[in-house]
Each structure stands twice: as C-alpha cells, then as structure tokens.
Design an enzyme around this catalytic site. Structure first.
Site, PDB file in Angstrom:
ATOM      1  N   ARG A  71       0.869  -1.080   0.113  1.00 28.23           N
ATOM      2  CA  ARG A  71      -0.015   0.106   0.068  1.00 28.23           C
ATOM      3  C   ARG A  71       0.842   1.308  -0.142  1.00 28.23           C
ATOM      4  O   ARG A  71       1.701   1.338   0.692  1.00 28.23           O
ATOM      5  CB  ARG A  71      -1.008   0.164   1.003  1.00 28.23           C
ATOM      6  CG  ARG A  71      -2.071  -0.768   1.129  1.00 28.23           C
ATOM      7  CD  ARG A  71      -2.867  -0.649   2.324  1.00 28.23           C
ATOM      8  NE  ARG A  71      -2.598  -1.319   3.429  1.00 28.23           N
ATOM      9  CZ  ARG A  71      -1.940  -0.708   4.638  1.00 28.23           C
ATOM     10  NH1 ARG A  71      -2.002   0.748   4.540  1.00 28.23           N
ATOM     11  NH2 ARG A  71      -1.487  -1.545   5.582  1.00 28.23           N
ATOM     12  N   TYR A 246      -0.910  -2.749  -7.326  1.00 27.93           N
ATOM     13  CA  TYR A 246      -1.086  -3.749  -5.989  1.00 27.93           C
ATOM     14  C   TYR A 246      -2.373  -3.820  -5.535  1.00 27.93           C
ATOM     15  O   TYR A 246      -2.956  -2.752  -5.538  1.00 27.93           O
ATOM     16  CB  TYR A 246       0.099  -3.332  -5.304  1.00 27.93           C
ATOM     17  CG  TYR A 246      -0.085  -3.762  -3.737  1.00 27.93           C
ATOM     18  CD1 TYR A 246       0.521  -5.008  -3.518  1.00 27.93           C
ATOM     19  CD2 TYR A 246      -0.583  -3.210  -2.817  1.00 27.93           C
ATOM     20  CE1 TYR A 246       0.249  -5.662  -2.264  1.00 27.93           C
ATOM     21  CE2 TYR A 246      -0.923  -3.820  -1.296  1.00 27.93           C
ATOM     22  CZ  TYR A 246      -0.249  -4.941  -1.250  1.00 27.93           C
ATOM     23  OH  TYR A 246      -0.406  -5.593   0.020  1.00 27.93           O
ATOM     24  N   LYS A 255      -9.772  -1.972   0.945  1.00 31.36           N
ATOM     25  CA  LYS A 255      -9.792  -0.927   1.650  1.00 31.36           C
ATOM     26  C   LYS A 255     -10.163   0.390   1.284  1.00 31.36           C
ATOM     27  O   LYS A 255     -10.676   1.122   2.259  1.00 31.36           O
ATOM     28  CB  LYS A 255      -8.081  -0.662   1.854  1.00 31.36           C
ATOM     29  CG  LYS A 255      -7.173  -1.915   2.203  1.00 31.36           C
ATOM     30  CD  LYS A 255      -7.492  -2.406   3.584  1.00 31.36           C
ATOM     31  CE  LYS A 255      -6.568  -3.593   3.912  1.00 31.36           C
ATOM     32  NZ  LYS A 255      -6.797  -4.200   5.108  1.00 31.36           N
ATOM     33  N   HIS A 277     -11.617  -2.250  10.637  1.00 30.11           N
ATOM     34  CA  HIS A 277     -10.464  -2.915  10.274  1.00 30.11           C
ATOM     35  C   HIS A 277     -10.435  -4.446  11.214  1.00 30.11           C
ATOM     36  O   HIS A 277      -9.224  -4.652  11.802  1.00 30.11           O
ATOM     37  CB  HIS A 277      -9.072  -2.432  10.078  1.00 30.11           C
ATOM     38  CG  HIS A 277      -7.828  -3.156   9.348  1.00 30.11           C
ATOM     39  ND1 HIS A 277      -6.633  -2.996   9.955  1.00 30.11           N
ATOM     40  CD2 HIS A 277      -8.010  -4.284   8.534  1.00 30.11           C
ATOM     41  CE1 HIS A 277      -5.850  -3.382   9.022  1.00 30.11           C
ATOM     42  NE2 HIS A 277      -6.614  -4.241   8.320  1.00 30.11           N
ATOM     43  N   SER A 314      -1.656  -4.638   9.864  1.00 30.14           N
ATOM     44  CA  SER A 314      -1.480  -5.809   9.065  1.00 30.14           C
ATOM     45  C   SER A 314      -0.335  -6.472   9.508  1.00 30.14           C
ATOM     46  O   SER A 314       0.732  -6.119  10.168  1.00 30.14           O
ATOM     47  CB  SER A 314      -1.210  -5.183   7.542  1.00 30.14           C
ATOM     48  OG  SER A 314      -2.389  -4.687   7.179  1.00 30.14           O
ATOM     49  N   CYS A 316       0.012  -8.869  11.783  1.00 31.33           N
ATOM     50  CA  CYS A 316       0.202  -8.972  13.293  1.00 31.33           C
ATOM     51  C   CYS A 316      -0.480 -10.166  13.534  1.00 31.33           C
ATOM     52  O   CYS A 316      -0.802 -10.215  14.603  1.00 31.33           O
ATOM     53  CB  CYS A 316      -0.022  -7.895  13.866  1.00 31.33           C
ATOM     54  SG  CYS A 316       0.978  -6.534  13.741  1.00 31.33           S
ATOM     55  N   ASP A 342     -10.701  -9.845   7.968  1.00 37.17           N
ATOM     56  CA  ASP A 342     -10.116  -8.397   7.776  1.00 37.17           C
ATOM     57  C   ASP A 342     -10.823  -7.151   8.252  1.00 37.17           C
ATOM     58  O   ASP A 342     -10.536  -6.233   8.712  1.00 37.17           O
ATOM     59  CB  ASP A 342      -9.437  -8.415   6.102  1.00 37.17           C
ATOM     60  CG  ASP A 342      -8.529  -7.327   6.097  1.00 37.17           C
ATOM     61  OD1 ASP A 342      -7.679  -6.831   7.004  1.00 37.17           O
ATOM     62  OD2 ASP A 342      -8.668  -6.501   5.125  1.00 37.17           O
ATOM     63  N   ARG A 451       1.662 -12.138  -0.857  1.00 38.18           N
ATOM     64  CA  ARG A 451       0.202 -12.254  -0.634  1.00 38.18           C
ATOM     65  C   ARG A 451      -0.350 -13.520  -1.411  1.00 38.18           C
ATOM     66  O   ARG A 451       0.061 -13.849  -2.320  1.00 38.18           O
ATOM     67  CB  ARG A 451      -0.592 -11.038  -0.940  1.00 38.18           C
ATOM     68  CG  ARG A 451      -0.407  -9.907  -0.418  1.00 38.18           C
ATOM     69  CD  ARG A 451      -1.009  -9.577   1.039  1.00 38.18           C
ATOM     70  NE  ARG A 451      -0.538  -8.634   1.792  1.00 38.18           N
ATOM     71  CZ  ARG A 451      -1.291  -8.170   2.553  1.00 38.18           C
ATOM     72  NH1 ARG A 451      -2.291  -8.610   3.074  1.00 38.18           N
ATOM     73  NH2 ARG A 451      -0.737  -7.028   3.545  1.00 38.18           N
TER      74      ARG A 451
END
Length: 703
Positions: A71, A246, A255, A277, A314, A316, A342, A451
């Site tokens: 991002r 991306y 997002k 989130h 992100s 974690c 998410d 990803r």
C-alpha cells in the site's frame, strides 16, 4: 456492448470511455467462465504463471514490479467536503521521533502555488491524469458488491480498470457480475470507482507483465465524499486510483470502499454504524454439565454462541486468529468458525447489540509466516485451489514457498523476482556464517509482503452463516499490536470509554505491509485503522464514543499482545492456537455478563491494573512450573503491568509521555471524554507507584 447496462451506469461508463480512451471494453459478468478467460489472458501475457495443479488446483503466481509491492500510504488521499479537515496538524509538523504519521493525506500540493489543492482541484488533477490513460488497453467494467448482494449491509460499486489482474482479484474478494447490475436497475445506488495502472500503450508498443508508474510520486489513491459538481448524479462518493497495480491500492472494493469510504458513510448516515479493520470469529461453547453415572460419559448442555471481533495492524496475526485452531484439550466443549479475517461492518440491532458482517468474499492474506504449524486452516484453504499468489517463490516442480512455510527452503527455487536460487548460495563450513547466509537467502525468496488471494468459501472452518448477510452479535472486541516490550498479554477495559482510549492509543512495531514503514519501528495505530479512517480522526474517536451511547448492550473491549519477549529475546507466549485461551476468557466473561448483567470479578482469576482488568494464570490455565491436563507452561511476566518498571522499552513513564504527545496531535479535535480518560489513566499509574524519573513530575503527563 454497454447498451445492456443500467442507464445510470452507462452514463458513468460513457464518461470513462471519453476520458480514458481505451481500445476495447469488457463487461465482467462474474461467471466462473469469465474468470477463467481472464486468467488465461493473464497467462498468455506472462502476467500469471500456473502453479502445480496437483498441489493447488486452478491457481496462479503473479510477480509485481519491485517498486509496486505494498500500500502506498504517502500517496493515499482522503478529500473531504469543503469545511471538513482530515487533521489539523500538518504531517511535516509531527515530530519524527514520535512514530506516527497520518494514515492518509488530505490533498496534494499544487506545484505552481505551493498550496494544498482543494477537493475540486484534486478531482480535476485526477481527471487530467486519467486522460487517455487506457489508450492501447482494454477497459474492464467490474460491477461489485461489498456484502452479499441482497443484504441490507450491501454497498454496490462499478469499478473500471485496465488491469486484468485486478479483475481476477475482485472476482475472489467481492461479489461481482450481473446480480449487481440487476440491483442497480432496481434502484440501488452505486459508487463509481476509477482505476488505471497509468501506462497507455502506443501503437505497436510491447506491454510488460506488470505495468505501473515507476515513481511513487506518480501514484494516487484518492477518495472523494462530496458530489462531483459536473456529475452530481453519481452521488456523494467516488474513488480514483492511478499508477499502481498492487492489491491494497487497486482492488478498490477492499480498503478504499470497505474502510475509508464506508467509515465516512457510517458516521454520516442517519442510522449510525461502523466500518472497522477487524476479523470476525464465531465461537460455540457446549458446556459439560456432568457425567452419566451408568455410562460414565460426559453430558453436555445446549450450545452457547459468542462472537469476537479483533483489530490488528497488517501482518500481526489477524488471519491466524480468524482461522484459529482450538487446542486439542478444549475441543470437546469449544468450537470456533471463521466469519471474516479483515473487515467488519457493524450495526446496532433492535436489542441494542453491535452486530458484525464480513463485507468481503475472499482472504487477501500475508503469505510469510503462514504454515501448517501456524495456520493449518489457511493452508487447507489454499490447497483447495482457485487462488492467486503474488510475489512468493516457486519451486521447479511448481510448488509455492515463503519464509516460515517450512523450516528449510527448497534446494532450488525461483524467487519473487524471477531469479533461480540454490542452497549452495548459503552453505558454509562455518556454522554461524551458514546460519546468517541462510537467513538472508530465505528473506530473498518471497517478498515480506507477498500475498495470497483465496475464496472464503473454501476455508474448512468457515461459519455456515458467513454469507447470509445477517449480523453476528458481538460479545468482545480485541485490539492488539506487535509489542516486544512492556504491554501484557491481555487487558479487559473496565468501561467502554477506557476501552476506546486503549484502542485509540494502540501501538505496534512496523511490518512490510506498507511501502514506507521501517521494520520494527514502534508506531501509533489507532484502532488499527490509522491508514483507513475516511474523515477527521478526532471525530472518528467521537463516533466510537457515540456508538457506545447508542448501544446499551455493547461488547467489552480488550487489548492483547502475543509478541512480548524476555530480555534475552525469547517470546514469552506460545501464541497461535494457544491464543484461544484469551478468546475463551472473553467468552466466559460474556457468559457471566449475560447471566449477571455485569462481570463479577473472581479474585483468584484476575487482578486490577492501571490499564484495566488482567487475567491471572488461573484464568487462562497457565502453569509456571508444570504443564498438566489443560494447562500450558508460560512465564508469568507475560501477564504483568509493572508501573515501577524502567529501562529501555520497559518504562511506563516514557510510554505515558509518548501517548500524551501523540494525543496532543489531535488538538481540540480530541473528544473531552478521552482527555479525561487519559488523565484518569495517569492518576491510576501514580496511585500504583509509577516510577517518575528525576527532574520529572507525574502531573506533567496529563493533557
């Protein structure tokens, strides 16, 4: 081709054709055949590579341009209506030592005047960038819905894009196709979404596998929440993303719509709601109520249902928790299922409960660290196939690999940049040197933010009701970051306001999910939403407080930290499936709350700390000496909050001082309730014996 579109969609597409000037137009109908055709086109162009179909049926590998791997926060803009400010303090005025930046920018700087562009100047700038941007390319029209199409939660969109890779990802991550167009024909509004890689082709010019703008300054992810004065029929909201292919920048439904735009909608709608989130975890408890005297078999009572949401920055461990595997010793009474990993859209039901749905239909997960040991359910989801892998390594027999997938890397592997790597590159007669070389070798196989995109429906523990669009009543909200020092394993806030403050001051060490983040650097990440808040940050905190007032049966708020380490660098907590113990504690607290109306503390199970209520080893079945039956070994330090501690990374005075400096950034946007709550937090630490450095005072910590 566009004649079949609803008239209001056709108006948007006619404008997009005029502006972008594509060679061809393709309306994506959301069918499996169309998805297969898109993938076949990507394979023929070299943008996708089929991988071993025996291991991962109908799955593909993509390699991005090395400059387009995460991002682009610094190039993400939230352009608000006139009179509204995303923040008051300019980014350049924030001390770099504080570890905080605004997650989005409010506008671009006009090169001619040196001043910030207005919202309409920014829109004009974006239209200028989009002029002829699709020359030589195909414009894909992607009708999509966030949440099941017929759900009351559903938000519809029409995305245009010149990236077939984006189409393939949108097919997995959202509900796409003709069903969306039918809802729009019936009168449902939609959000116009513009996307282009920003690389028009001249006649005869050869394309590249991953087109994008090579310079960061040429990328824009721009959100608007006021009508375009020249096209008011399009409604209040729109997104224009330019220059990046991306996922987080280009898959606009994720997002951009599901968080930044949706959070603004949630605050502004007449009936207030939330876009967060968060993962959503459904927990079922079948309590043992006794043992049959004759058969000696356990007898079980009726099922009890709980829902946990959890917010983490992100990389974690959010997806690992969303697909949690219950430890063997608890499986006779406890079962968990995944609703989403998410994003949660949350509304207040008629009973005054906060209820969550997952607006997505796929998982867009971080690959490194994912394995059968850490997240078997994610691996089973991927092995079911129909997945896209981006920037991972691939073996010579077509298997994918990344750091943590197994203990050792394959002997030969092609890395994410297409280079062959062999184990001879790290083999060394000196064991210490080989260890260092091997670590470096592994780090080059897959990008740290590589990803996978895979359908939710394939997850072996997906909840049976996940795709109905009905909200799950939330019993507990967890917030956590990556903290190797100071923060305990788990704290339950005593009040909603205390919980909002703890979430607003959430801190985490940096990961690779963001292109400009320093790995390991400690940063504030309020509610794990810092990059995704779609309006004024202080008003966002106030909205949380308002929701607490509107929902009489609101959940309890917890903060968690799986990552605390000892002084010698070893993790104090096993994590992964053992995180279920915190989930179980939260569920049992919710059970007591249902029965008693409040949570009556059990003295042997908890201790009161300045941060809130902390579990004692007994509550989590932790044994510091011997692991037996359902107990596990753990260092009790993981549960402690020591106001008297000091030293690098373990100083509560320093922590509170930095929290004060951070909260001061919001100036008068910060709600007074949070000011009062923070000052009360300081008082509680002082009462508990806070270690105050020489020459400092505790009162100086207050706002």
């Amino acid at each position: 081709m566009t004649e079949s579109l609803p008239s209001n969609v056709r108006t948007f597409i006619d404008l997009a054709k005029e502006v972008c000037n594509p060679d061809n137009i393709f309306i994506f109908d959301g069918t499996q055949k169309s998805y297969a055709d898109i993938c076949a086109k990507l394979v023929s162009s070299g943008a996708l590579m089929p991988i071993n179909s025996y291991l991962y049926p109908n799955s593909f590998l993509a390699r991005s341009n090395p400059v387009d791997v995460a991002r682009s926060e610094d190039r993400t803009f939230v352009c608000l209506p006139d009179g509204e400010k995303l923040y008051k303090l300019k980014p350049s005025e924030i001390p770099p030592t504080l570890g905080f930046t605004w997650g989005c920018r409010s506008s671009e700087i006009d090169a001619a005047t040196g001043a910030e562009m207005t919202t309409e100047q920014m829109r004009a700038h974006m239209f200028k960038l989009f002029k002829n941007c699709m020359r030589g390319r195909t414009m894909y029209i992607i009708p999509f819905s966030m949440s099941p199409i017929n759900s009351e939660f559903a938000k519809l969109g029409i995305q245009i894009s010149d990236s077939a890779y984006v189409v393939a990802n949108m097919y997995i991550m959202t509900r796409t196709g003709n069903g969306v167009l039918n809802k729009i024909k019936e009168g449902s509004p939609y959000i116009p979404c513009w996307h282009s890689v920003g690389c028009p082709l001249e006649p005869g010019e050869k394309d590249v596998a991953w087109p994008c703008r090579l310079l960061a300054k040429d990328r824009y992810i721009t959100h608007f929440s006021q009508p375009d004065p020249d096209h008011k029929s399009f409604g209040n909201y729109s997104v224009m993303s330019y220059g990046s292919g991306y996922g987080g920048n280009a898959i606009i439904g994720k997002k951009c719509i599901a968080l930044r735009i949706a959070s603004k909608m949630a605050r502004d709608d007449k009936v207030k709601w939330m876009a967060e989130h968060m993962l959503i975890l459904h927990v079922t408890h079948t309590p043992c109520i006794g043992v049959d005297e004759k058969t000696k078999k356990k007898q079980y009572g009726p099922n009890e249902s709980y829902t946990i949401t959890a917010a983490f920055p992100s990389a974690c461990g959010k997806t690992n928790l969303a697909m949690l595997e219950v430890p063997l010793e608890y499986r006779d009474q406890w079962h968990v299922s995944c609703v989403g990993d998410d994003i949660a859209w949350i509304r207040i039901d008629e009973q005054g409960r906060l209820c969550a749905v997952n607006p997505e239909s796929g998982f867009f997960g971080v690959a490194p660290g994912t394995s059968d040991k850490t997240n078997r359910n994610a691996m089973e989801t991927l092995r079911a196939g129909n997945s896209l892998f981006t920037n991972v390594g691939v073996t010579l027999d077509g298997d994918v690999w990344w750091d943590g997938k197994s203990d050792d890397p394959p002997a030969k592997i092609v890395n994410w940049r297409g280079n062959l790597m062999e184990e001879s590159q790290y083999k060394d007669a000196d064991a210490d040197q080989e260890k260092k070389k091997k670590k470096a070798f592994i780090g080059q196989v897959a990008h740290a933010n590589s990803r996978y995109t895979t359908p939710c429906s394939q997850c072996p523990i997906i909840d049976t009701q996940w795709n109905t669009g009905k909200g799950y009543p939330i019993d507990a909200m967890l917030f956590g970051g990556r903290r190797t020092k100071l923060m305990p394993l788990c704290i339950r806030a005593s009040t909603w306001e205390q919980g909002v403050l703890s979430a607003a001051t959430l801190r985490s060490e940096g990961t690779a999910a963001v292109s400009d983040r320093v790995m390991g650097a400690l940063s504030f990440d309020p509610m794990a939403m810092r990059p995704f808040i779609g309006y004024n940050y202080g008003q966002y905190f106030q909205h949380w407080l308002d929701i607490g007032e509107l929902a009489p049966k609101k959940p309890d708020i917890y903060t968690v930290n799986w990552f605390r380490k000892s002084d010698d660098g070893k993790f104090l907590w096993e994590g992964f499936s053992q995180n279920f113990r915190i989930v179980q504690w939260a569920c049992l607290n919710a059970r007591r709350k249902r029965i008693q109306g409040v949570i009556k503390e059990v003295e042997k199970d908890v201790t009161i700390t300045p941060l809130g209520v902390a579990p004692l080893p007994n509550a989590l079945m932790i044994d510091i000496k011997n692991a037996e039956q359902k107990k596990i070994l753990a260092d009790p330090q993981i549960l402690t909050v020591d106001p008297k501690s000091s030293g690098l990374g373990n100083d509560w005075y320093q922590e509170l001082s930095e929290r004060k400096e951070y909260l001061s950034l919001y100036a008068d946007d910060l709600p007074k309730k949070l000011v009062d709550e923070f000052n009360s937090l300081v008082d509680r630490f002082v009462e508990a014996g806070l270690a105050v450095p020489d020459g400092k005072t505790a009162q100086s910590l207050k706002l």
